[in-house]
Design a protein around this motif. Structure first.
Motif, PDB file in Angstrom:
ATOM      1  N   LEU A  47       0.815  -1.225   0.000  1.00 36.63           N
ATOM      2  CA  LEU A  47       0.000   0.000   0.000  1.00 36.63           C
ATOM      3  C   LEU A  47       0.843   1.267   0.000  1.00 36.63           C
ATOM      4  CD1 LEU A  47      -2.259  -2.073   0.775  1.00 36.63           C
ATOM      5  CD2 LEU A  47      -3.222  -0.275   2.172  1.00 36.63           C
ATOM      6  N   HIS A  48       2.085   1.138   0.490  1.00 36.11           N
ATOM      7  CA  HIS A  48       2.957   2.328   0.517  1.00 36.11           C
ATOM      8  C   HIS A  48       3.405   2.719  -0.883  1.00 36.11           C
ATOM      9  CE1 HIS A  48       2.966   2.242   4.817  1.00 36.11           C
ATOM     10  NE2 HIS A  48       3.281   0.948   4.790  1.00 36.11           N
ATOM     11  N   LYS A  49       3.183   1.854  -1.845  1.00 34.73           N
ATOM     12  CA  LYS A  49       3.613   2.159  -3.214  1.00 34.73           C
ATOM     13  C   LYS A  49       2.446   2.599  -4.103  1.00 34.73           C
ATOM     14  CE  LYS A  49       7.868  -0.487  -3.417  1.00 34.73           C
ATOM     15  NZ  LYS A  49       8.581  -1.537  -4.174  1.00 34.73           N
ATOM     16  N   PHE A  50       1.367   3.058  -3.475  1.00 33.43           N
ATOM     17  CA  PHE A  50       0.230   3.611  -4.229  1.00 33.43           C
ATOM     18  C   PHE A  50      -0.192   4.943  -3.637  1.00 33.43           C
ATOM     19  CE2 PHE A  50       0.027  -0.744  -5.567  1.00 33.43           C
ATOM     20  CZ  PHE A  50      -0.372  -0.653  -6.888  1.00 33.43           C
ATOM     21  N   GLU A  51      -0.566   5.869  -4.509  1.00 32.00           N
ATOM     22  CA  GLU A  51      -1.004   7.201  -4.063  1.00 32.00           C
ATOM     23  C   GLU A  51      -2.429   7.469  -4.494  1.00 32.00           C
ATOM     24  OE1 GLU A  51       2.915  10.096  -4.217  1.00 32.00           O
ATOM     25  OE2 GLU A  51       1.564   9.995  -5.915  1.00 32.00           O
ATOM     26  N   HIS A  52      -3.191   8.062  -3.591  1.00 29.06           N
ATOM     27  CA  HIS A  52      -4.553   8.528  -3.912  1.00 29.06           C
ATOM     28  C   HIS A  52      -4.443   9.713  -4.868  1.00 29.06           C
ATOM     29  CE1 HIS A  52      -8.550  10.279  -3.208  1.00 29.06           C
ATOM     30  NE2 HIS A  52      -7.967  11.405  -2.852  1.00 29.06           N
ATOM     31  N   TYR A  53      -5.218   9.686  -5.954  1.00 27.37           N
ATOM     32  CA  TYR A  53      -5.208  10.794  -6.912  1.00 27.37           C
ATOM     33  C   TYR A  53      -6.647  11.033  -7.366  1.00 27.37           C
ATOM     34  CZ  TYR A  53      -3.962  13.476 -11.093  1.00 27.37           C
ATOM     35  OH  TYR A  53      -3.851  14.457 -12.042  1.00 27.37           O
ATOM     36  N   ALA A  54      -7.199  12.207  -7.034  1.00 28.73           N
ATOM     37  CA  ALA A  54      -8.589  12.517  -7.414  1.00 28.73           C
ATOM     38  C   ALA A  54      -8.625  13.908  -8.026  1.00 28.73           C
ATOM     39  CB  ALA A  54      -9.495  12.463  -6.188  1.00 28.73           C
ATOM     40  N   TYR A  58     -11.198  16.735 -10.756  1.00 30.10           N
ATOM     41  CA  TYR A  58     -12.431  16.959 -11.509  1.00 30.10           C
ATOM     42  C   TYR A  58     -12.090  17.058 -12.991  1.00 30.10           C
ATOM     43  CZ  TYR A  58     -16.846  18.862 -13.117  1.00 30.10           C
ATOM     44  OH  TYR A  58     -18.023  19.037 -13.791  1.00 30.10           O
ATOM     45  N   ASN A  59     -12.788  16.254 -13.792  1.00 25.94           N
ATOM     46  CA  ASN A  59     -12.602  16.283 -15.247  1.00 25.94           C
ATOM     47  C   ASN A  59     -13.782  17.056 -15.848  1.00 25.94           C
ATOM     48  OD1 ASN A  59     -12.700  15.687 -17.975  1.00 25.94           O
ATOM     49  ND2 ASN A  59     -11.902  13.607 -17.717  1.00 25.94           N
ATOM     50  N   PRO A  60     -13.580  18.339 -16.193  1.00 27.58           N
ATOM     51  CA  PRO A  60     -14.715  19.156 -16.632  1.00 27.58           C
ATOM     52  C   PRO A  60     -15.299  18.709 -17.970  1.00 27.58           C
ATOM     53  CG  PRO A  60     -12.669  20.417 -16.741  1.00 27.58           C
ATOM     54  CD  PRO A  60     -12.319  19.078 -16.181  1.00 27.58           C
ATOM     55  N   HIS A  61     -14.482  18.061 -18.810  1.00 27.82           N
ATOM     56  CA  HIS A  61     -15.006  17.591 -20.107  1.00 27.82           C
ATOM     57  C   HIS A  61     -16.041  16.500 -19.904  1.00 27.82           C
ATOM     58  CE1 HIS A  61     -12.073  19.919 -22.197  1.00 27.82           C
ATOM     59  NE2 HIS A  61     -11.111  19.401 -21.460  1.00 27.82           N
ATOM     60  N   ARG A  62     -15.800  15.683 -18.912  1.00 28.41           N
ATOM     61  CA  ARG A  62     -16.723  14.569 -18.648  1.00 28.41           C
ATOM     62  C   ARG A  62     -17.691  14.875 -17.519  1.00 28.41           C
ATOM     63  NH1 ARG A  62     -14.928   8.917 -20.303  1.00 28.41           N
ATOM     64  NH2 ARG A  62     -13.636   9.369 -22.075  1.00 28.41           N
ATOM     65  N   GLY A  63     -17.506  15.996 -16.835  1.00 31.66           N
ATOM     66  CA  GLY A  63     -18.397  16.375 -15.739  1.00 31.66           C
ATOM     67  C   GLY A  63     -18.343  15.394 -14.590  1.00 31.66           C
ATOM     68  N   ARG A  64     -17.110  14.938 -14.285  1.00 32.42           N
ATOM     69  CA  ARG A  64     -17.022  13.931 -13.206  1.00 32.42           C
ATOM     70  C   ARG A  64     -15.716  14.067 -12.430  1.00 32.42           C
ATOM     71  NH1 ARG A  64     -15.771   8.692 -17.168  1.00 32.42           N
ATOM     72  NH2 ARG A  64     -13.500   8.896 -17.130  1.00 32.42           N
ATOM     73  N   ILE A  65     -15.812  13.679 -11.150  1.00 36.80           N
ATOM     74  CA  ILE A  65     -14.599  13.470 -10.354  1.00 36.80           C
ATOM     75  C   ILE A  65     -14.089  12.091 -10.738  1.00 36.80           C
ATOM     76  CG2 ILE A  65     -13.783  12.873  -8.030  1.00 36.80           C
ATOM     77  CD1 ILE A  65     -14.057  15.799  -8.083  1.00 36.80           C
ATOM     78  N   GLU A  66     -12.791  11.974 -10.920  1.00 37.82           N
ATOM     79  CA  GLU A  66     -12.196  10.649 -11.135  1.00 37.82           C
ATOM     80  C   GLU A  66     -11.294  10.354  -9.954  1.00 37.82           C
ATOM     81  OE1 GLU A  66     -10.172   9.972 -14.829  1.00 37.82           O
ATOM     82  OE2 GLU A  66     -11.750  11.000 -15.950  1.00 37.82           O
ATOM     83  N   MET A  67     -11.403   9.157  -9.431  1.00 36.27           N
ATOM     84  CA  MET A  67     -10.525   8.764  -8.341  1.00 36.27           C
ATOM     85  C   MET A  67      -9.648   7.613  -8.820  1.00 36.27           C
ATOM     86  SD  MET A  67     -11.946   8.982  -4.497  1.00 36.27           S
ATOM     87  CE  MET A  67     -12.309   7.300  -4.146  1.00 36.27           C
TER      88      MET A  67
END
Ligand code: AVI
Length: 328
Positions: free
Chosen positions: A237-244, A246-255
């Motif tokens: 788990l130490h080798k993964f990072e949370h990345y979130a 907003y993608n305005p073209h798609r109108g969505r948050i991506e996580m």
């Protein structure tokens, strides 16, 4: 056969029985895809449900607070509007907090069917609800509401409840499919009360999914922890990072969960390779304008009966109906 072999085989058999094969297959398929992905429904084991409750208390995560406040107003209006006895069916009921303004205000509620994927969290939440509403008939169902769930028959009219903008976790076309399936399972004369997050400032949205305490990051990473625990994985788990974002073209948050190194991990009998910077897409959270959501619900055969908007257009709630109601 020597003792060691026998022990090994027994252990493998025991493991086989304990493993949720649907979860295992979904994980292996998702992590073997060109664009690695995991379904967001797998966030919600007991621990993940607790993280989600903690997210709801964060100052940055406005959807929970704003919708809950709006639901008090919605409940008061529905109490005037609806008279027939109702059987409330909540999809993805979680901590059973959103239902409470309805239960304490709407006199026509007869019974309540909360459906949630996390059996342990559902059990605990029902216990609290029974104490608060002793006269209410509660029929909890621990199930994945994204698959077909049999709703217990009731003399009262079925009233679907789908708060929290969980509809945003579907792609728009999957959202239409879900709404259509809900219309069919709720029957001919039904309502669906649904919470929908709105399009707004990208900065505000970004903050809601990147809180300062890092709770959303822990919620996201817990899916890997769960794979390790339940599917015999060795993901670091130490080798993964949370990345979130907003993608305005798609109108969505991506996580996403992004691999910080090139690495190999094993899950059960499978080996998965990650390039440095490669991502696992774990969630979309679509945001809709009222016009966009009206069109989407219409494509699924629902009519908009009422619509409520929170201050500063932060969140919306819609009462959908099948259109066949005579009068209430
Ligand atoms: C449950 N669902 C609507 C939440 C959302 O906002 O998409 C889940 C969540 N993911 C990160 N924070 C909250």
């Amino acid at each position: 056969m020597n003792t060691l072999e026998a022990t090994g085989r027994q252990r493998k058999l025991a493991l086989d029985c304990e493993i949720d094969h649907v979860f295992y297959n979904d994980v292996i398929n998702g992590l073997s895809a060109t664009r690695k992905n995991l379904a967001p429904k797998y966030f919600y084991d007991t621990r993940g449900s607790r993280y989600f409750d903690a997210i709801c208390r964060l100052p940055e995560y406005y959807p929970y607070r704003v919708e809950l406040r709006l639901l008090h107003q919605v409940a008061a209006e529905l109490n005037q509007l609806l008279e027939r006895p109702l059987n409330i069916i909540e999809f993805g009921a979680g901590s059973l907090e959103k239902i409470q303004p309805l239960l304490s205000t709407m006199e026509c509620i007869d019974s309540y069917v909360p459906i949630d994927i996390s059996a342990e969290s559902l059990k605990q939440a029902c216990q609290t609800l029974i104490e608060k509403f002793p006269g209410l008939e509660i029929l909890p169902i621990a199930a994945d509401f994204t698959t077909e769930v049999e709703i217990p028959p009731s003399d009262a009219a079925d009233f679907g409840f789908f708060p929290g903008s969980t509809i945003g976790n579907y792609t728009p076309s999957d959202a239409v499919d879900f709404l259509r399936a809900a219309r069919q399972s709720l029957g001919a004369d039904a309502y669906l009360l649904i919470g929908v997050d709105t399009k707004k400032s990208a900065r505000l949205l970004h903050r809601a999914y990147n809180d300062r305490e890092g709770i959303t990051a822990r919620f996201n990473l817990n899916i890997l922890h769960r794979i390790n625990r339940e599917l015999n994985g060795d993901i670091n788990l130490h080798k993964f990072e949370h990345y979130a974002f907003y993608n305005p073209h798609r109108g969505r948050i991506e996580m996403h969960l992004v691999s910080t190194d090139e690495q190999v991990c094993t899950i059960g009998d499978e080996t998965i390779h990650f390039n440095q910077g490669e991502s696992i897409h774990t969630e979309n959270s679509y945001k809709y304008t009222p016009e966009e959501f009206t069109a989407l619900a219409g494509n699924a055969g629902w009519r908009i009966s009422r619509e409520w908007m929170a201050d500063k257009n932060l969140f919306s709630v819609f009462l959908l109906s099948t259109g066949s109601q005579a009068s209430d």
